[in-house]
Design a protein around this motif. Structure first.
Motif, PDB file in Angstrom:
ATOM      1  N   ALA A 248       0.835  -1.200   0.000  1.00 16.74           N
ATOM      2  CA  ALA A 248       0.000   0.000   0.000  1.00 16.74           C
ATOM      3  C   ALA A 248       0.867   1.246   0.000  1.00 16.74           C
ATOM      4  O   ALA A 248       2.011   1.223   0.483  1.00 16.74           O
ATOM      5  N   PRO A 249       0.378   2.361  -0.535  1.00 16.31           N
ATOM      6  CA  PRO A 249       1.138   3.620  -0.472  1.00 16.31           C
ATOM      7  C   PRO A 249       1.321   4.077   0.962  1.00 16.31           C
ATOM      8  O   PRO A 249       0.560   3.691   1.850  1.00 16.31           O
ATOM      9  N   ALA A 250       2.342   4.890   1.208  1.00 11.03           N
ATOM     10  CA  ALA A 250       2.684   5.291   2.569  1.00 11.03           C
ATOM     11  C   ALA A 250       1.530   5.988   3.270  1.00 11.03           C
ATOM     12  O   ALA A 250       1.272   5.740   4.453  1.00 11.03           O
ATOM     13  N   ASP A 251       0.804   6.825   2.539  1.00  4.99           N
ATOM     14  CA  ASP A 251      -0.278   7.560   3.191  1.00  4.99           C
ATOM     15  C   ASP A 251      -1.509   6.699   3.443  1.00  4.99           C
ATOM     16  O   ASP A 251      -2.422   7.103   4.156  1.00  4.99           O
ATOM     17  N   GLY A 252      -1.556   5.510   2.850  1.00  6.02           N
ATOM     18  CA  GLY A 252      -2.695   4.626   3.065  1.00  6.02           C
ATOM     19  C   GLY A 252      -2.350   3.371   3.824  1.00  6.02           C
ATOM     20  O   GLY A 252      -3.170   2.445   3.903  1.00  6.02           O
ATOM     21  N   ALA A 253      -1.136   3.287   4.397  1.00  4.41           N
ATOM     22  CA  ALA A 253      -0.708   2.065   5.087  1.00  4.41           C
ATOM     23  C   ALA A 253      -1.558   1.789   6.320  1.00  4.41           C
ATOM     24  O   ALA A 253      -1.922   0.640   6.595  1.00  4.41           O
ATOM     25  N   GLY A 254      -1.890   2.839   7.087  1.00  2.00           N
ATOM     26  CA  GLY A 254      -2.694   2.642   8.287  1.00  2.00           C
ATOM     27  C   GLY A 254      -4.070   2.108   7.971  1.00  2.00           C
ATOM     28  O   GLY A 254      -4.558   1.169   8.628  1.00  2.00           O
ATOM     29  N   ALA A 255      -4.724   2.676   6.957  1.00  3.61           N
ATOM     30  CA  ALA A 255      -6.052   2.205   6.565  1.00  3.61           C
ATOM     31  C   ALA A 255      -5.986   0.778   6.033  1.00  3.61           C
ATOM     32  O   ALA A 255      -6.878  -0.040   6.302  1.00  3.61           O
TER      33      ALA A 255
END
Length: 298
Positions: A248-255
């Motif tokens: 996943a992209p870095a800004d979407g890793a948490g989601a």
């Protein structure tokens, strides 16, 4: 091995004779040794039988030598006075800490606290909204690691002593596992409750998976040893949870992590599967119980 009901059995003459001549299988010998700790009658019969063997004669010579040395150089006698009462027995807490093992006594407990406090620091001090998801990803492998650190010659300096006692084997492994679970389950669950959800599963959703992974590690340990079994189960869980996140992209890793955890933890069917895995692991442990006696002496 019994004369009487299950609560009041006594060793038979044949069993005592086989113990004295050394032909009794090791598990049965351990069971008899455990029994005579609380049965004076059987203890006296076993003692008489052993004294009648060649080993008994050797033991008698050793006893006489020890007594003779004590007469020549008696040990100092501690005077008991009102100001100097008898030395107390070791406290129950000390015996309990020995029984539960190195994981709870040593560095593992601070490590669990570090995981819980670190998640809280990320969630509130570091402004990391997915701290609960990260905690839930790590929490199921914490008790697995605790069991690996508490059982075996690599972790316990008293391993050889424990291995020679009737209390060793699976009983000791389960005692230390219960201690590890008793510390990690409530501590990490409370930490999860204090963190914002941010789309992650409930704070208690990891409890059944954590229990199933721990029991699975114990069952697998009867084949390959504790450290290897713990590495397999913990590594399998982390790969299943974290592998999709790496794409996943870095800004979407948490989601993405929260989404993957929901697949692994949420839902009646998923929790039912974890419960079934825990039951199957328990059944395999019962079947493989004799292997833990060999594991203790390997």
């Amino acid at each position: 091995m019994s004369n009487g009901n299950a609560r009041n059995w006594h060793a038979s003459d044949g069993l005592v004779a086989r113990y004295a001549d050394g032909s009794l299988p090791e598990p049965d010998a351990w069971s008899l040794e455990k029994h005579v700790e609380g049965c004076a009658g059987c203890a006296a019969r076993v003692s008489r039988a052993v004294h009648g063997t060649a080993a008994g004669a050797v033991l008698a010579q050793v006893r006489e030598s020890v007594l003779a040395a004590a007469v020549l150089k008696p040990a100092p006698v501690r005077q008991v006075t009102p100001e100097a009462p008898p030395a107390p027995a070791p406290p129950r807490l000390a015996r309990l800490l020995w029984a539960v093992g190195p994981a709870v006594r040593g560095a593992w407990l601070p490590a669990v606290l570090l995981v819980a406090v670190g998640a809280m620091a990320l969630g509130y001090g570091g402004g990391f909204p997915d701290a609960r998801a990260l905690l839930l990803a790590v929490a199921p492998v914490v008790p697995v690691a605790g069991v690996a650190l508490s059982y075996g010659p690599h972790a316990d300096p008293l391993y050889e002593v424990v291995a020679a006692t009737p209390a060793g084997g699976l009983r000791l492994a389960l005692t230390r596992t219960a201690a590890v679970l008793g510390v990690s389950l409530p501590l990490l669950t409370v930490a999860g409750l204090l963190l914002p959800a941010s789309g992650a599963p409930a704070a208690a959703a990891w409890l059944l998976p954590g229990l199933a992974l721990t029991l699975g590690s114990l069952a697998l340990a009867s084949f390959v040893g504790c450290r290897t079994a713990s590495g397999v189960t913990a590594g399998g869980w982390l790969c299943a949870v974290l592998a999709p996140v790496s794409a996943a992209p870095a800004d979407g890793a948490g989601a993405r992590l929260a989404e993957q955890l929901s697949r692994c933890l949420d839902g009646t069917g998923t929790q039912g599967a974890w419960a079934a895995a825990a039951v199957l692991s328990t059944a395999l442990l019962v079947v493989r119980r004799p292997a833990y006696d060999r594991l203790m002496h390997s």
